[in-house]
Design an enzyme around this catalytic site. Structure first.
Site, mmCIF file in Angstrom:
data_model
loop_
_atom_site.group_PDB
_atom_site.id
_atom_site.type_symbol
_atom_site.label_atom_id
_atom_site.label_comp_id
_atom_site.label_asym_id
_atom_site.label_seq_id
_atom_site.Cartn_x
_atom_site.Cartn_y
_atom_site.Cartn_z
ATOM 1 N N LYS A 92 -0.092 -10.653 -0.512
ATOM 2 C CA LYS A 92 1.038 -10.695 0.457
ATOM 3 C C LYS A 92 0.969 -11.732 1.427
ATOM 4 C CE LYS A 92 0.712 -5.843 -0.639
ATOM 5 N NZ LYS A 92 2.101 -5.412 -1.862
ATOM 6 N N HIS A 136 2.522 4.140 2.548
ATOM 7 C CA HIS A 136 2.119 3.639 1.322
ATOM 8 C C HIS A 136 1.294 4.524 0.850
ATOM 9 C CE1 HIS A 136 -0.071 1.276 -1.873
ATOM 10 N NE2 HIS A 136 1.137 0.555 -2.233
ATOM 11 N N ASP A 141 -2.027 -0.241 8.897
ATOM 12 C CA ASP A 141 -1.644 -0.819 7.774
ATOM 13 C C ASP A 141 -0.818 -1.634 7.013
ATOM 14 O OD1 ASP A 141 -1.012 -1.837 5.161
ATOM 15 O OD2 ASP A 141 -0.775 0.293 4.115
ATOM 16 N N CYS A 157 4.883 3.192 -4.757
ATOM 17 C CA CYS A 157 3.973 3.477 -3.918
ATOM 18 C C CYS A 157 4.165 4.508 -2.803
ATOM 19 C CB CYS A 157 2.731 2.566 -3.954
ATOM 20 S SG CYS A 157 2.451 1.663 -5.619
ATOM 21 N N GLN A 200 2.167 -5.176 4.738
ATOM 22 C CA GLN A 200 3.439 -6.178 4.290
ATOM 23 C C GLN A 200 3.623 -6.471 5.011
ATOM 24 O OE1 GLN A 200 5.772 -5.858 1.620
ATOM 25 N NE2 GLN A 200 4.347 -4.639 0.726
HETATM 26 N N1 PMP Z 1 0.411 -0.649 2.176
HETATM 27 C C1 PMP Z 1 1.099 -1.452 2.178
HETATM 28 C C2 PMP Z 1 2.406 -0.407 3.385
HETATM 29 C C3 PMP Z 1 1.738 -2.164 0.808
HETATM 30 O O1 PMP Z 1 2.746 -2.891 0.363
HETATM 31 C C4 PMP Z 1 0.594 -1.866 0.236
HETATM 32 C C5 PMP Z 1 0.451 -2.975 -1.596
HETATM 33 N N2 PMP Z 1 2.392 -2.673 -1.632
HETATM 34 C C6 PMP Z 1 -0.982 -1.548 0.066
HETATM 35 C C7 PMP Z 1 -1.326 -0.819 1.456
HETATM 36 C C8 PMP Z 1 -2.140 -1.719 -0.702
HETATM 37 O O2 PMP Z 1 -2.186 -3.318 -0.955
HETATM 38 P P1 PMP Z 1 -3.327 -3.844 -1.829
HETATM 39 O O3 PMP Z 1 -2.917 -3.288 -3.355
HETATM 40 O O4 PMP Z 1 -3.517 -4.648 -1.634
HETATM 41 O O5 PMP Z 1 -4.539 -3.195 -1.813
#
Ligand code: PMP
Length: 405
Positions: free
Chosen positions: A225, A122, A199, A363, A202
């Site tokens: 999430k 991401h 990370d 993203c 998810q």
């Molecule tokens: N990493 C992953 C794999 C994600 O799916 C997301 C959110 N789409 C993020 C990081 C970022 O999370 P946040 O916007 O809640 O900080």
């Protein structure tokens, strides 16, 4: 016993109609819905206990502090952290990664060093490392992926060297659903002396995570999430590493003594929590974790595997549908493109059928580049989704195809 009707009844938002049709919420990878117990915990805090934490001697402040620190304890237990000092509240996964890149990275990554990430990260786990590397003159290296959307592990091993200071890897890809072999990655990274940041934005709602068993250095995630509120997340890191890291931000709560000559910083975890924290968010996060625990990962994983298998079987025989991400180890994400219909049009047509999916680059632009698509449509499932909702998704896709035929 997993009772789907009872679970659905826990989520008030699901019980509504859009355009005269029952809402089918399949955008769980973007954010999950919140159970009533989480909404109630947040309301209760504001109705009965609202005060600032750590500073007050009065009863409400003590209650607010107990709620906030109680949540930290629940989170530490959930991830099997060694102690509560290893749990740092942040605004979410993104801020947690930025904290590590800025504080740990700033102190430990030098010119000539390498940071190794993967092609399926991401943007939140790309950009902070890119910024760090540019700042200190280090090099960002990228582990490639294959056509199924899996990491090429031989390439990972080749890219890993004594120059690698940190490996940043997504536990479960939001764009592909791939679950990465983080245990192996951590072991191999440690063998060359590199630290590992996983990370878990998810993964944390879908699979059990034990930071001690994994021996992971940094694990990050976001509450929203995981059936919790937005604006709160955690960095879970080894205390031995956190102790050596400089503060990320300066301000209240992260200090012990301040004079104009010098500031003495507070103990862990407060050293990394400058300013009044998101108290109600932490309380809601704690309650969300208790909700996950009340259902249990055995039931959650079984249920979500069934749903993914059901949806995948339908996708495989759907004319003109190409799945993006078919990893052997995969969880509850169906990312795809449909011949002749742009994902954004698809998203809009599906919305009129009351089916909420995500359309875009998620993203993860490098993933889109790899698969040579500008965007994908993504249906992402959660424990409250049903086979009937998957049917509604495919009926809506059929309709979209007919419109564009
Ligand atoms: N990493 C992953 C794999 C994600 O799916 C997301 C959110 N789409 C993020 C990081 C970022 O999370 P946040 O916007 O809640 O900080």
């Amino acid at each position: 016993m997993f009772d789907i009707e009872k679970v659905r009844a826990d989520f008030p938002v699901l019980d509504q109609q859009l355009y005269g049709k029952p809402l089918v919420y399949l955008d769980n990878a973007a954010t999950t819905q919140k159970p009533q117990c989480v909404i109630d915990a947040i309301s209760h805090y504001y109705e009965a206990d609202n005060a600032n934490v750590h500073r007050g001697v009065h009863t409400l402040s003590e209650r607010a502090t107990a709620g906030y620190e109680g949540a930290r304890k629940i989170i530490a237990g959930f991830f099997n952290a060694r102690c509560e000092r290893e749990v740092i509240f942040t605004r979410g996964a993104t801020e947690a990664i930025n904290l590590v890149a800025s504080s740990w990275g700033g102190a430990n990554v030098r010119a000539g060093d390498e940071v190794l990430i993967t092609h399926m990260e991401h943007h939140s786990n790309i950009v902070p490392w890119q910024m760090l590397c540019e700042h200190v003159g280090a090099t960002l290296k990228v582990v490639p992926i294959n056509a199924q959307g899996e990491l090429i592990m031989e390439a990972f091993e080749e890219l890993l060297s004594e120059r690698t200071r940190l490996v940043g890897v997504v536990h479960m890809s939001n764009a592909l659903g791939t679950i990465n072999p983080i245990s192996t990655i951590i072991e191999k990274a440690h063998a060359v002396g590199a630290k590992v940041l996983v990370d878990g934005a998810q993964a944390a709602a879908h699979v059990a995570v034990d930071v001690q068993a994994l021996d992971v250095d940094f694990y990050v995630t976001s509450a929203h999430k995981m059936y919790g509120p937005t604006g709160i997340g955690v960095l879970i890191a080894k205390e031995s590493i956190l102790k050596t890291m400089p503060p990320y931000q300066g301000g209240g709560d992260m200090i012990r003594v301040v004079t104009f000559d010098k500031t003495e910083f507070n103990d862990l975890p407060y050293k990394f929590e400058a300013g009044t924290p998101h108290i109600s968010g932490a309380i809601g996060f704690g309650r969300a974790i208790e909700y996950i625990q009340s259902i249990g990962f055995d039931a959650i994983e079984k249920r979500e595997k069934e749903l993914l298998a059901y949806a995948t079987a339908k996708a495989e025989v759907f004319d003109g549908l190409r799945q993006i991400g078919t990893a052997r180890e995969k969880a509850c994400v169906l990312s795809f493109v449909l011949d002749g219909v742009h994902p954004h049009d698809l998203g809009t047509i599906l919305d009129r059928e009351a089916v909420a999916i995500r359309a875009g680059h998620h993203c993860a632009m490098p993933v889109m580049d790899f698969f040579k698509v500008p965007a994908t449509a993504r249906a992402s499932f959660s424990l409250y989704n049903t086979e009937a909702e998957v049917d509604a998704l495919f009926a809506a896709l059929k309709k979209a195809q007919e419109i564009f035929a």
